[in-house]
Design a protein around this motif. Structure first.
Motif, PDB file in Angstrom:
ATOM      1  N   LEU A 155      -8.846  13.955   1.099  1.00 45.83           N
ATOM      2  CA  LEU A 155      -7.549  13.419   0.667  1.00 45.83           C
ATOM      3  C   LEU A 155      -7.257  12.077   1.333  1.00 45.83           C
ATOM      4  N   SER A 156      -7.611  11.950   2.616  1.00 42.86           N
ATOM      5  CA  SER A 156      -7.386  10.693   3.313  1.00 42.86           C
ATOM      6  C   SER A 156      -8.157   9.568   2.655  1.00 42.86           C
ATOM      7  N   GLY A 157      -9.414   9.832   2.308  1.00 47.53           N
ATOM      8  CA  GLY A 157     -10.225   8.811   1.648  1.00 47.53           C
ATOM      9  C   GLY A 157      -9.705   8.460   0.269  1.00 47.53           C
ATOM     10  N   VAL A 158      -9.291   9.487  -0.487  1.00 48.52           N
ATOM     11  CA  VAL A 158      -8.768   9.255  -1.835  1.00 48.52           C
ATOM     12  C   VAL A 158      -7.507   8.402  -1.789  1.00 48.52           C
ATOM     13  N   HIS A 159      -6.604   8.744  -0.883  1.00 42.21           N
ATOM     14  CA  HIS A 159      -5.347   8.012  -0.809  1.00 42.21           C
ATOM     15  C   HIS A 159      -5.565   6.573  -0.315  1.00 42.21           C
ATOM     16  N   ALA A 160      -6.477   6.384   0.635  1.00 40.26           N
ATOM     17  CA  ALA A 160      -6.767   5.028   1.118  1.00 40.26           C
ATOM     18  C   ALA A 160      -7.377   4.188  -0.005  1.00 40.26           C
ATOM     19  N   TRP A 161      -8.278   4.784  -0.781  1.00 39.79           N
ATOM     20  CA  TRP A 161      -8.901   4.058  -1.885  1.00 39.79           C
ATOM     21  C   TRP A 161      -7.865   3.729  -2.971  1.00 39.79           C
ATOM     22  N   ALA A 162      -6.983   4.671  -3.260  1.00 36.25           N
ATOM     23  CA  ALA A 162      -5.936   4.427  -4.254  1.00 36.25           C
ATOM     24  C   ALA A 162      -5.025   3.285  -3.793  1.00 36.25           C
ATOM     25  N   ALA A 163      -4.663   3.287  -2.488  1.00 36.04           N
ATOM     26  CA  ALA A 163      -3.811   2.225  -1.957  1.00 36.04           C
ATOM     27  C   ALA A 163      -4.512   0.880  -2.049  1.00 36.04           C
ATOM     28  N   ARG A 185     -11.861   0.378   5.402  1.00 38.95           N
ATOM     29  CA  ARG A 185     -12.426   1.059   6.572  1.00 38.95           C
ATOM     30  C   ARG A 185     -12.035   2.540   6.582  1.00 38.95           C
ATOM     31  N   GLN A 186     -10.742   2.808   6.283  1.00 35.90           N
ATOM     32  CA  GLN A 186     -10.259   4.187   6.260  1.00 35.90           C
ATOM     33  C   GLN A 186     -10.955   5.000   5.173  1.00 35.90           C
ATOM     34  N   THR A 187     -11.171   4.365   4.017  1.00 35.60           N
ATOM     35  CA  THR A 187     -11.852   5.064   2.921  1.00 35.60           C
ATOM     36  C   THR A 187     -13.263   5.471   3.323  1.00 35.60           C
ATOM     37  N   LEU A 188     -14.002   4.537   3.908  1.00 35.78           N
ATOM     38  CA  LEU A 188     -15.383   4.819   4.297  1.00 35.78           C
ATOM     39  C   LEU A 188     -15.449   5.830   5.444  1.00 35.78           C
ATOM     40  N   ASN A 189     -14.556   5.682   6.429  1.00 39.06           N
ATOM     41  CA  ASN A 189     -14.555   6.634   7.545  1.00 39.06           C
ATOM     42  C   ASN A 189     -14.272   8.055   7.063  1.00 39.06           C
ATOM     43  N   ALA A 190     -13.251   8.189   6.208  1.00 34.09           N
ATOM     44  CA  ALA A 190     -12.845   9.522   5.764  1.00 34.09           C
ATOM     45  C   ALA A 190     -13.890  10.168   4.876  1.00 34.09           C
ATOM     46  N   ARG A 229      -6.793  -0.016  -4.301  1.00 33.79           N
ATOM     47  CA  ARG A 229      -6.830  -0.438  -5.705  1.00 33.79           C
ATOM     48  C   ARG A 229      -5.475  -1.003  -6.144  1.00 33.79           C
ATOM     49  N   PHE A 230      -4.393  -0.333  -5.739  1.00 36.33           N
ATOM     50  CA  PHE A 230      -3.063  -0.827  -6.089  1.00 36.33           C
ATOM     51  C   PHE A 230      -2.790  -2.188  -5.435  1.00 36.33           C
ATOM     52  N   LEU A 231      -3.168  -2.314  -4.151  1.00 35.49           N
ATOM     53  CA  LEU A 231      -2.959  -3.580  -3.454  1.00 35.49           C
ATOM     54  C   LEU A 231      -3.772  -4.689  -4.105  1.00 35.49           C
ATOM     55  N   ASN A 232      -5.013  -4.393  -4.457  1.00 29.54           N
ATOM     56  CA  ASN A 232      -5.880  -5.388  -5.084  1.00 29.54           C
ATOM     57  C   ASN A 232      -5.299  -5.851  -6.416  1.00 29.54           C
ATOM     58  N   THR A 234      -0.893  -8.566   7.197  1.00 27.48           N
ATOM     59  CA  THR A 234      -1.282  -9.496   6.144  1.00 27.48           C
ATOM     60  C   THR A 234      -2.110  -8.753   5.110  1.00 27.48           C
ATOM     61  N   VAL A 235      -2.240  -9.365   3.931  1.00 28.90           N
ATOM     62  CA  VAL A 235      -3.031  -8.741   2.863  1.00 28.90           C
ATOM     63  C   VAL A 235      -4.475  -8.554   3.306  1.00 28.90           C
ATOM     64  N   ALA A 236      -5.036  -9.557   3.977  1.00 24.79           N
ATOM     65  CA  ALA A 236      -6.430  -9.455   4.423  1.00 24.79           C
ATOM     66  C   ALA A 236      -6.610  -8.305   5.415  1.00 24.79           C
ATOM     67  N   GLU A 237      -5.688  -8.173   6.382  1.00 18.95           N
ATOM     68  CA  GLU A 237      -5.780  -7.088   7.363  1.00 18.95           C
ATOM     69  C   GLU A 237      -5.621  -5.732   6.694  1.00 18.95           C
ATOM     70  N   MET A 238      -4.655  -5.626   5.771  1.00 14.35           N
ATOM     71  CA  MET A 238      -4.430  -4.361   5.084  1.00 14.35           C
ATOM     72  C   MET A 238      -5.640  -3.970   4.235  1.00 14.35           C
ATOM     73  N   THR A 239      -6.225  -4.951   3.544  1.00 18.43           N
ATOM     74  CA  THR A 239      -7.407  -4.675   2.724  1.00 18.43           C
ATOM     75  C   THR A 239      -8.545  -4.134   3.576  1.00 18.43           C
ATOM     76  N   GLU A 240      -8.782  -4.784   4.725  1.00 18.74           N
ATOM     77  CA  GLU A 240      -9.848  -4.324   5.610  1.00 18.74           C
ATOM     78  C   GLU A 240      -9.591  -2.905   6.115  1.00 18.74           C
ATOM     79  N   GLU A 241      -8.362  -2.621   6.508  1.00 23.87           N
ATOM     80  CA  GLU A 241      -8.061  -1.306   7.063  1.00 23.87           C
ATOM     81  C   GLU A 241      -8.163  -0.205   6.018  1.00 23.87           C
TER      82      GLU A 241
END
Length: 359
Positions: A271-279, A246-251, A281-284, A236-243
């Motif tokens: 790179l993991s953090g950058v890509h998670a943050w980019a994903a 979380r991935q951005t902060l962890n990385a 922003r696009f999802l949002n 779901t969008v909510a689950e994906m947003t949370e993950e």
């Protein structure tokens, strides 16, 4: 072999057709409900299916009673059973029986033996229905709906809110930028237009559901949700947003604790953090532009990742976009063969870098 039960091909086809849409899809980790449960009480054959969100039970009276049994036919075998039943004339007599590890169907077109698991668990559908009916005040009249009209709301939104005043009042449907009504169905024959109640439903199904019980079981709790692996996206969008957050902060936090003698690890975390943050922003942005498209995209992505062939999906996408993924693979192989700094590390005695997977 246990004694056989008999019913028509029409009845068996109806049981399958009615319940199959409610079965959980194969490959979602819900193996216990990825098919149809055939449950005979000796008088009726019941077909039961659920995907944790809906549940449907259909029944047909047996022409020849037999011994009670309950077995589940799962996804791949269900397609074979459906084809076998459809090959028969509607009024053809079919027999059902059980043998060790098999559910046996016999008819004019031959015998079909389907592998099943004896003693396999399945949600207590009788208790689920008792619980749901008990939650409705006993004298509450039912409202009749034309079920074929429900599909008209499938594009309203993936999630909608509803209100219903009861009786002959319309159903109010509310979604994102969508609001509407659906009128209840009125029977043309006044003598049949009576107010059915939960008690009436229990009376009609009493031979199938059995006696009332003080126990309770809710549909969402009947089958535990499957645990997703760390590489599986939310559905779901909510689950994906949370993950993604979380991935951005962890990385980004772990890049500072990466081994100082392994610059590759710090780069991987970055790179993991950058890509998670980019994903994220696009999802949002997609959620704001088109919530339905965002929900559909997240659902498709979850299925692709569950499929386990992410590399194949990416390769095909690269080709469709006009790129040459084989060239990328060749360049990567060449870079590994002639990795900068490798000889200097060997000469200095520094340990070689090892692959690190960001969490």
């Amino acid at each position: 072999m246990a004694s056989t039960s008999t019913l028509t091909a029409h009845d068996l086809a109806r049981l399958i057709r009615t319940t199959a849409p409610h079965a959980a899809a194969d490959g979602l980790g819900l193996d216990v409900i990825d098919g149809i449960r055939f449950d005979s009480d000796g008088t009726h054959l019941h077909a039961v299916a659920s995907d944790r969100h809906t549940m449907a039970v259909a029944r047909a009276r047996l022409a020849t009673p037999g011994e009670p049994f309950a077995r589940t036919v799962h996804g791949p075998d269900l397609a074979a059973l459906r084809a076998w039943v459809d090959a028969h004339h509607d009024q053809a007599a079919l027999t059902l029986a059980t043998e060790a590890g098999r559910l046996v169907f016999d008819g004019p077109r031959g015998t079909l033996r389907i592998p099943v698991t004896d003693g396999e668990k399945f949600p207590d559908w009788r208790l689920l229905l008792h619980t749901a009916l008990a939650d409705v005040p006993a004298g509450t009249p039912c409202t009749r709906w034309t079920s074929t009209l429900w599909e008209r709301w499938q594009h309203a939104n993936s999630e909608v809110s509803t209100w219903h005043a009861g009786g002959e009042q319309p159903l109010i449907v509310l979604g994102t930028d969508v609001i509407g009504l659906q009128a209840p169905h009125r029977l043309r024959t006044p003598a049949l237009d009576r107010a059915d109640t939960p008690a009436d439903a229990l009376d009609t199904w009493k031979t199938s559901l059995g006696a009332a019980t003080v126990q309770r079981l809710d549909l969402a709790d009947a089958v535990p949700a499957p645990r997703r692996s760390t590489g599986t996206a939310g559905s779901t969008v909510a689950e994906m947003t949370e993950e993604l957050l979380r991935q951005t902060l962890n990385a980004t936090s772990r890049q500072f604790s990466a081994p100082s003698d392994d610059p590759g690890a710090g780069i991987a975390y970055t790179l993991s953090g950058v890509h998670a943050w980019a994903a994220y922003r696009f999802l949002n942005a997609l959620v704001k532009a088109d919530p339905d498209l965002a929900a559909d995209t997240v659902g498709d992505l979850a299925e692709q990742l569950d499929d386990g062939a992410l590399g194949e999906w990416a390769w095909e996408a690269a080709v469709e976009a006009g790129h040459d993924p084989q060239q990328w693979a060749d360049e990567r192989a060449q870079a590994r063969a002639d990795k900068p700094g490798t000889r200097d590390k060997e000469a200095s005695g520094l340990p070689q870098a090892t692959a690190t997977t960001p969490e």
